[in-house]
Design an enzyme around this catalytic site. Structure first.
Site, PDB file in Angstrom:
ATOM      1  CB  SER A 108      -0.861  -0.024   1.262  1.00  0.00           C
ATOM      2  OG  SER A 108      -1.321   1.272   1.559  1.00  0.00           O
ATOM      3  CB  SER A 109       0.391   4.640  -1.386  1.00  0.00           C
ATOM      4  OG  SER A 109      -0.890   4.904  -0.853  1.00  0.00           O
ATOM      5  CB  CYS A 110      -0.190   3.829   4.177  1.00  0.00           C
ATOM      6  SG  CYS A 110      -0.321   2.088   4.528  1.00  0.00           S
ATOM      7  CE1 TYR A 137      -3.075  -3.141   5.430  1.00  0.00           C
ATOM      8  CE2 TYR A 137      -2.389  -1.052   4.479  1.00  0.00           C
ATOM      9  CZ  TYR A 137      -2.902  -2.323   4.330  1.00  0.00           C
ATOM     10  OH  TYR A 137      -3.244  -2.771   3.083  1.00  0.00           O
ATOM     11  CE  LYS A 141      -0.685  -5.042   3.209  1.00  0.00           C
ATOM     12  NZ  LYS A 141      -0.902  -6.338   2.523  1.00  0.00           N
ATOM     13  CG  HIS A 180     -10.179   2.633   2.018  1.00  0.00           C
ATOM     14  ND1 HIS A 180     -10.312   1.264   1.944  1.00  0.00           N
ATOM     15  CD2 HIS A 180      -8.949   2.852   2.542  1.00  0.00           C
ATOM     16  CE1 HIS A 180      -9.206   0.697   2.401  1.00  0.00           C
ATOM     17  NE2 HIS A 180      -8.362   1.630   2.770  1.00  0.00           N
TER      18      HIS A 180
END
Ligand code: GFB
Length: 310
Positions: A108-110, A137, A141, A180
């Site tokens: 994920s981009s986070c 999270y 990842k 989301h």
């Protein structure tokens, strides 16, 4: 991959896994292995090992994860860290142990630092502090990316990592507390229109910038990467441009056809100010997104007939 290659799609009932499943079926693949969470608990190492020993998949798309929007990430911090680490540890380790030829891990981009320069290049990983609302999270990842790289370095496994930006599409989660922003706003505007409510509440200031990718585009990118990309490190998957949450709200209001006002609940968090992916690496391997945001939202809105709240 040949059409009779044995491919395991982990998480095929989720938004991402189901899109990959549809894509592989469309492409004529006939030897797909899927299990729902009652049949195979990916958090359980004994069950996962028994599954890999029995099935011996050749390729794995690792799309199983515990996911959610900003409030879910911030509230269920222990679950997001524990469940994601368990799922990916079990699947990646067994993929090595049972000789999987190639595995694609989805992140994920986070994973990028909260205040990283924009657009986010793959090399910005681990160069700064994470956004607090989704740190557990993101840590899970990041561990998944590093696991793929470590198994490649130590054991020569062809395990790759794709980092999608914020996603939307069929089989999204419309629970207003856990979802989301994009599905939440579709539901809020739709319900406000039906009930003729005077206003819709947007969380936070509306100023954060986000990029949105239709999950069918992501599935197409994953299929492309599975066939073409064989290196360590991560690959961003995005559209290359973003918009503010307020502008997203205005767009969804138009698509739904709601005429009322938009108000802000400033007690809710904004999260990262911006997370726009640099997609140069993906473009260089010959892929780009095809589904525009307005078209994608219209498509999703037209397909909501089976949702109980609709
Ligand atoms: O999509 P979202 O929940 O997650 O929120 P993130 C994006 C922005 O939309 C935030 C605002 O600034 C929210 O405050 N927002 C406005 C809303 N109204 C709403 C609403 O009704 N519901 C929701 N959910 N948001 C998640 C991460 O971050 O993105 C995950 O927590 C993951 O780890 C995922 O990376 C892709 O984009 O902030």
């Amino acid at each position: 991959m040949e059409t009779n290659t044995k491919i395991f799609i982990a998480g095929h009932r989720g938004m991402v896994g189901s899109a990959i499943h549809r894509k592989l079926l469309q492409e004529g693949f006939q030897n797909l292995i899927v299990r729902n969470s009652r049949e195979l608990d990916l958090r359980n190492s004994i069950e996962v090992e028994a599954f890999f020993r029995a099935e011996q998949p050749e390729y794995v798309f690792l799309a199983a994860a515990k996911v959610g929007g900003i409030m879910a990430n911030n509230t269920y911090r222990a679950d997001f860290l524990y469940e994601n680490l368990m799922i990916q540890n079990n699947v990646i380790h067994c993929a090595w142990k049972y000789g999987v030829k190639k595995l694609l891990f989805l992140g994920s981009s986070c994973i990028y630092p909260k205040l990283a320069p924009q657009p986010l290049k793959e090399e910005y990983l681990l160069t700064g502090l994470l956004e607090p609302t989704n740190e557990p999270y993101a840590i899970a990842k990041i561990a998944g990316i590093k696991m793929c790289d470590a198994y490649r370095a130590q054991y020569g496994c062809n395990f790759i990592s794709a980092m999608p930006t914020n996603l939307y599409g069929p089989n999204d989660n419309y629970d207003l507390e856990k979802s989301h922003v994009l599905p939440a706003l579709i539901r809020k505007f739709h319900e406000a229109k039906r009930q003729q409510l005077p206003e819709v509440v947007l969380w936070g200031s509306g100023t954060p910038l986000r990029e949105f990718l239709h999950v069918d585009d992501l599935a197409d990118a994953c299929f492309h990467l599975m066939q073409t990309y064989n290196e360590a490190g991560l690959v961003n998957v995005g559209v290359g441009h973003d918009l503010s949450i307020k502008d997203l709200a205005l767009l969804i209001r138009d698509v739904v056809g709601y005429q009322g006002a938009i108000v802000h609940d400033l007690s809710k968090p904004d999260g990262t100010p911006r997370k726009l992916m640099d997609v140069a690496k993906l473009t260089a391997v010959g892929w780009q997104a095809k589904i525009g945001l307005e078209e994608g939202i219209r498509r999703v809105y037209a397909q909501l007939g089976n949702e109980t709240w609709f």
